[in-house]
Scaffold this motif. Structure first.
Motif, mmCIF file in Angstrom:
data_model
loop_
_atom_site.group_PDB
_atom_site.id
_atom_site.type_symbol
_atom_site.label_atom_id
_atom_site.label_comp_id
_atom_site.label_asym_id
_atom_site.label_seq_id
_atom_site.Cartn_x
_atom_site.Cartn_y
_atom_site.Cartn_z
ATOM 1 N N ARG A 22 0.927 -1.419 0.245
ATOM 2 C CA ARG A 22 0.099 -0.316 0.423
ATOM 3 C C ARG A 22 0.481 0.930 0.094
ATOM 4 N N VAL A 23 1.821 0.724 0.935
ATOM 5 C CA VAL A 23 2.857 2.748 0.777
ATOM 6 C C VAL A 23 3.794 2.541 -0.747
ATOM 7 N N LYS A 24 3.988 1.354 -0.956
ATOM 8 C CA LYS A 24 4.807 1.840 -2.284
ATOM 9 C C LYS A 24 3.635 2.327 -3.880
ATOM 10 N N GLN A 25 2.490 1.739 -3.866
ATOM 11 C CA GLN A 25 1.837 2.464 -4.794
ATOM 12 C C GLN A 25 1.112 3.613 -4.363
ATOM 13 N N THR A 26 1.275 3.980 -3.362
ATOM 14 C CA THR A 26 0.791 5.325 -3.035
ATOM 15 C C THR A 26 1.641 6.097 -3.560
ATOM 16 N N LEU A 27 2.865 5.416 -2.661
ATOM 17 C CA LEU A 27 4.308 6.599 -3.398
ATOM 18 C C LEU A 27 4.061 6.816 -4.855
ATOM 19 N N ILE A 28 4.147 5.897 -5.580
ATOM 20 C CA ILE A 28 3.743 6.661 -7.423
ATOM 21 C C ILE A 28 3.064 7.338 -7.814
ATOM 22 N N GLN A 29 1.904 7.464 -6.900
ATOM 23 C CA GLN A 29 1.002 8.088 -7.323
ATOM 24 C C GLN A 29 0.811 10.098 -6.686
ATOM 25 N N ARG A 30 2.840 10.551 -6.788
ATOM 26 C CA ARG A 30 3.011 11.440 -6.282
ATOM 27 C C ARG A 30 2.653 12.431 -7.952
ATOM 28 N N LYS A 31 2.131 14.077 -7.432
ATOM 29 C CA LYS A 31 2.273 14.491 -8.615
ATOM 30 C C LYS A 31 3.839 15.290 -9.117
ATOM 31 N N SER A 32 3.940 15.924 -10.287
ATOM 32 C CA SER A 32 5.166 16.060 -10.106
ATOM 33 C C SER A 32 5.663 17.561 -10.267
ATOM 34 N N LYS A 33 4.748 18.241 -10.051
ATOM 35 C CA LYS A 33 5.219 19.702 -8.864
ATOM 36 C C LYS A 33 4.695 19.796 -7.638
ATOM 37 N N GLU A 34 3.775 18.388 -7.367
ATOM 38 C CA GLU A 34 3.069 18.473 -6.390
ATOM 39 C C GLU A 34 4.841 18.378 -5.093
ATOM 40 N N THR B 185 2.581 18.246 1.253
ATOM 41 C CA THR B 185 1.702 17.858 0.752
ATOM 42 C C THR B 185 1.269 16.447 0.140
ATOM 43 N N PHE B 186 2.641 16.226 -0.296
ATOM 44 C CA PHE B 186 2.421 14.846 -0.581
ATOM 45 C C PHE B 186 2.194 14.315 0.849
ATOM 46 N N LEU B 187 2.941 14.274 1.361
ATOM 47 C CA LEU B 187 3.132 13.139 2.355
ATOM 48 C C LEU B 187 1.337 13.818 3.715
ATOM 49 N N LYS B 188 1.102 14.827 3.603
ATOM 50 C CA LYS B 188 0.063 15.664 4.229
ATOM 51 C C LYS B 188 -1.694 15.042 3.544
ATOM 52 N N ARG B 189 -0.847 14.951 2.268
ATOM 53 C CA ARG B 189 -2.681 14.683 0.978
ATOM 54 C C ARG B 189 -2.544 12.768 1.297
#
Length: 391
Positions: free
Chosen positions: A267-279, A283-287
């Motif tokens: 789950r963690v690894k799948q979520t990590l690849i969803q980071r937006k390019s300009k984020e 912000t990413f860790l919070k969202r």
């Protein structure tokens, strides 16, 4: 020098272990003097109860005993005879209504230590126990000598139980000053801090997080791991979560924190690849992970502002550049009287009339009710041994 004679049992130390030994021996009809170096008994016990007296841990025998690993055989037997259920029954017998919290920790309903201690002292008084305050032991031989407000006193007792505490919280009486007095009779292991916080020098950006709790984390050091809570402080990290892994830290193992213990690796690894390019990372860790500010700050402090392995930073964050706080800031200590130099009822092998109990014995356990239970259980065992010696 004033001499006291015809005493069956002398207990030195009026903490939980000493008072339990006094209760057991006096209940069997023997005369007992309890000598306490401080003006009042059980000071560390009362201090522990200020935020709620966690008397024991109500859990099955196997995990309960595992908390003391590696556990000496004599301590194991003492805890099997007087474990959580027996502690609860004993406290209820003193008129204290008990309850078990969601974590299994057991408290008096009033949450305080003082009502239980008052009831306990009243029971001991009714059983004829003679409590002497401000008696500081100065010599241990065929007789035991004390400095007292009335001058030097010598006690000649048929049996002696020492329950003098470990080497933490010196202001409350546990200072380890008894080492030289007992060394002719037992082997001793060096004292080491246990259940103690860690020191770390923080960078300025951590200042606003001082006092913030780290909730829902898993801490690991060597073979020791726990789900718990700890607090970021100006000096480092403290609290039950880090206390529980002190034994690993003491052995030199690193401290690692899983900031997302309920998240699987996948789950963690799948979520990590969803980071937006300009984020931004924050912000990413919070969202994406809903990490609170204190967890993000700790991760960036220890893994750097641009972690090379974000998965490891979230699931195996190593808290770098740490050291244990001084022993006098520890809740308890390991080290002290070695079990190998004692009989099965806690008597010194070369001197079967001399017994030891409580934190002056070389055992270790986390907070959460384990410390008090072992003090009560070993005090009871030493008291039973004294009865055998007197009979």
């Amino acid at each position: 020098m004033t001499a006291h004679t015809q005493i069956d049992a002398l207990i030195v130390g009026a903490g939980p272990a000493g008072l339990m030994a006094a209760e057991v021996i006096s209940a069997a009809g023997f005369s007992v003097i309890v000598a306490e170096a401080k003006p009042s008994p059980a000071r560390k016990f009362l201090m522990a109860g200020k935020s709620g007296l966690n008397l024991t841990k109500n859990e099955p025998r196997a995990p309960f005993l595992a908390a003391y690993d590696p556990i000496p055989d004599t301590l194991r037997e003492a805890l099997m005879e007087f474990g959580p259920k027996q502690v609860i029954t004993w406290a209820e017998g003193l008129g204290q209504e008990m309850f078990t919290g969601s974590s299994g920790r057991v408290f008096p309903k009033v949450m305080k230590a003082s009502p239980l201690l008052r009831a306990w002292l009243s029971r001991l008084d009714a059983q004829g126990v003679d409590l002497r305050r401000n008696w500081r032991m100065t010599a241990l031989g065929d007789a035991v000598c004390f400095d007292t407000p009335e001058g030097p006193v010598q006690v000649n007792a048929k049996t002696v139980v020492l329950a003098l505490g470990g080497a933490s919280w010196a202001r409350l009486g546990s200072n380890g000053a008894w080492l030289d007095l007992v060394s002719p009779y037992v082997a001793l292991a060096p004292f080491m801090a246990s259940n103690v916080g860690i020191l770390r020098d923080w960078s300025p950006h951590m200042t606003r997080h001082f006092g913030a709790p780290l909730k829902g984390v898993c801490l690991t050091s060597g073979a020791y791991s726990t789900r718990g809570e700890c607090v970021i402080s100006a000096r480092g990290i403290e609290g039950g979560g880090v206390y529980a892994v002190t034994r690993g830290l003491r052995a030199g193992a690193p401290l690692r924190i899983d900031l997302l213990p309920d998240w699987s690796e996948e789950r963690v690894k799948q979520t990590l690849i969803q980071r937006k390019s300009k984020e931004t990372l924050t912000t990413f860790l919070k969202r994406a992970f809903r990490l609170p500010p204190e967890k993000i700050a700790l991760m960036l402090e220890c893994a750097g502002p641009k972690p090379t392995d974000l998965y490891a930073a979230l699931k195996h964050l190593e808290i770098t550049d740490i050291r244990l706080r001084p022993m006098d800031e520890a809740i308890s200590t390991a080290g002290g009287v070695c079990f190998d130099s004692l009989s099965d009822d806690l008597a010194a092998k070369p001197r079967p009339d001399l017994f030891f109990a409580g934190e002056m014995l070389d055992w270790d356990a986390p907070t959460g009710g384990y410390l008090l239970t072992a003090c009560l259980a070993t005090g009871r065992l030493a008291g039973q041994g004294a009865i055998k010696a007197l009979s």
